[in-house]
Design an enzyme around this catalytic site. Structure first.
Site, short mmCIF file in Angstrom:
data_model
loop_
_atom_site.label_atom_id
_atom_site.label_comp_id
_atom_site.label_asym_id
_atom_site.label_seq_id
_atom_site.Cartn_x
_atom_site.Cartn_y
_atom_site.Cartn_z
N ASP A 9 16.99 27.77 50.31
CA ASP A 9 17.53 26.50 50.88
C ASP A 9 17.88 26.68 52.29
O ASP A 9 18.28 27.87 52.69
CB ASP A 9 18.50 25.83 49.98
CG ASP A 9 18.66 24.39 50.66
OD1 ASP A 9 17.91 23.80 50.83
OD2 ASP A 9 20.00 24.17 50.68
N SER A 10 17.92 25.43 53.07
CA SER A 10 18.43 25.69 54.45
C SER A 10 20.03 25.82 54.49
O SER A 10 20.73 26.28 55.15
CB SER A 10 17.95 24.23 55.18
OG SER A 10 18.68 23.46 54.53
N CYS A 72 14.57 23.29 48.85
CA CYS A 72 14.78 22.52 50.09
C CYS A 72 13.55 21.69 50.14
O CYS A 72 12.21 22.16 50.27
CB CYS A 72 14.98 23.59 51.02
SG CYS A 72 14.84 23.01 52.77
N GLU A 151 27.31 19.79 54.97
CA GLU A 151 27.64 21.27 55.31
C GLU A 151 28.95 21.58 55.84
O GLU A 151 29.54 22.65 55.78
CB GLU A 151 26.30 21.83 56.26
CG GLU A 151 25.22 22.08 55.62
CD GLU A 151 24.93 23.43 54.60
OE1 GLU A 151 25.64 24.25 55.07
OE2 GLU A 151 24.20 23.07 53.78
N CYS A 184 16.46 15.50 49.08
CA CYS A 184 16.96 16.27 49.75
C CYS A 184 18.01 17.03 48.87
O CYS A 184 18.79 16.35 47.97
CB CYS A 184 17.69 15.84 50.88
SG CYS A 184 18.96 17.27 51.94
N HIS A 186 20.63 18.61 49.17
CA HIS A 186 22.08 18.51 49.45
C HIS A 186 22.72 17.02 48.97
O HIS A 186 23.91 16.99 48.64
CB HIS A 186 22.14 18.37 51.06
CG HIS A 186 22.04 19.61 51.60
ND1 HIS A 186 21.21 20.44 52.06
CD2 HIS A 186 23.30 20.40 52.22
CE1 HIS A 186 21.25 21.32 52.71
NE2 HIS A 186 22.61 21.54 52.89
#
Lengths: 267, 267
Positions: A9-10, A72, A151, A184, A186
């Site tokens: 994942d990013s 991701c 993040e 997404c 996240h």
């Protein structure tokens, strides 16, 4: 086939997928790599996302992974086909399973998608949905502020709620939507906020649960299940950036206490 | 790949799977064959179930099916591996997807399974569950009276309720179970009765919804999706026996009004 499964994942978002993989496939060993240093991927040039993703893949291939999960949405939208064509192992993205979950859930065939700029612009969800069910109607809205906020470890504050309200304003004016895809990985981390803002008439779906199901299906079809029957394998978690938010998420939210967390460099 | 997908069952039960396939994959064309004449398969000798299943498969192969769905738990338990080894097309049973659905749903890892005598005796669900999650606990109970009752068109009567209560008595004395797999594709037709008897603390799962998801996943992996984008293809439904219960189920319960229904002979 006692080799590990790679998950990329990013940043920290893919932990939502890792958590489900670990829960649904407790005898499998997972190695996770989050490119926190270069996160977010959402607003980056396509060629950069491709390069970063390949760097992550090359890093994980050294561990002789038997399967790759792109946890991701941005990398799935921009790099999945390349990876499928060039890697000698099965590659699974998160967009197909998210689309399938929405098709299972929707009664009105009106489906909303929120994601990063790249994911929404790519229209990868629309293509996946319409390939299976052509008459489905979709509305995609980019929410570029969500990933940087998450993040930074901001999941519940008043500021976070204002950002979610602002981003979903447009979506809220389309009351016919009965299903919203969190496009997404996240976003499930702020799912309670999203559900509060979008209201109880809309089913909010992340692809994490269904990606677990899909990985399990593909393990069966390729006869790749781990023959070592020991449960609760300890995942390895690598990040290119700060360990702080990883540490907090893995313990507070995902009960991955025993996971090993380590900072690595890809370049 | 505009070829049809074959779906087989011992009788009307597989219509629960056909309904989900048709809903989740509206551009695909399905050909269903129910062996009502020789139903139930549950108490039959293994060698007979194998022969009957192969006769159904040979019949459908004449239609150049691109994939076979065994929408019958008994045939999945006794014939799936043979079919996988010998057919040139992907073959999907219902037991793996039922097991995966239970693993997704259970919080306590205590899972009940009801099915025909053959399915329960084969322990196919136990093997599928434990291969993925070794420490799961299972309790299997055979309910031999359900299939004949359903094939006779009895889904809601007081008699039906008494039969369900009698069959689930043993299961009800194991209150720790939080998930019950309907390990027979006939059983979703009497799911309201089963849920009433088993109580609200147990999640009752049929494999039909997840089999739809699994077929969709495999179509993607083998690149077998129908390229003809016309939705709501009309299924063809064949039966070796009486048309009566098929007619009633396809219209009243499954809204498959436009499906063509025809009696055929396999021998």
């Amino acid at each position: 086939m006692n080799r590990p499964i790679g998950v990329i994942d990013s940043g920290v978002g893919g932990l939502t997928v890792l958590h489900e993989l670990n829960r649904q496939l407790p005898t499998e060993k997972f190695i996770y790599l989050g490119d926190t240093l270069r996160c977010p991927y959402g607003p980056k040039e396509e060629i950069d996302v491709q390069q970063y993703t390949w760097e992550m893949v090359h890093y994980l291939m050294k561990f002789e992974i038997k399967m790759l999960v792109i946890a991701c949405n941005t990398a799935t939208a921009l790099v999945l086909e390349q990876l499928k064509d060039n890697l000698p192992i099965p590659v699974i993205g998160v967009i197909e399973s998210g689309a399938r979950a929405a098709i299972k859930a929707t009664q009105t065939n009106q489906v909303g998608i929120i994601g990063t700029e790249n994911t929404i612009q790519s229209e990868a969800y629309e293509r996946a949905l319409k390939r299976i069910k052509p008459h489905i109607n979709t509305l995609g809205v980019a929410c570029p502020n969500f990933v940087p906020m998450i993040e930074n470890g901001d999941f519940v504050s008043l500021n976070a709620k204002r950002i979610v309200e602002g981003s979903l304003q447009f979506m809220n004016h389309h009351p016919r939507i009965d299903t919203l895809i969190l496009g997404c990985t996240h976003y499930p981390i702020i799912q309670p906020l999203i559900e509060e803002v979008i209201g109880e008439n809309v089913t909010v779906l992340s692809s994490a649960v269904e990606t677990g199901f899909e990985v399990s299906t593909v393990l069966t079809f390729y006869e790749l299940f781990n023959t070592n029957q020991q449960e609760n394998q300890e995942p390895l978690i690598f990040t290119t950036g700060s360990l702080q938010v990883f540490q907090r998420l893995k313990e507070e939210i995902f009960q991955l206490k025993s996971a090993t967390l380590k900072q690595v460099s890809l370049t």
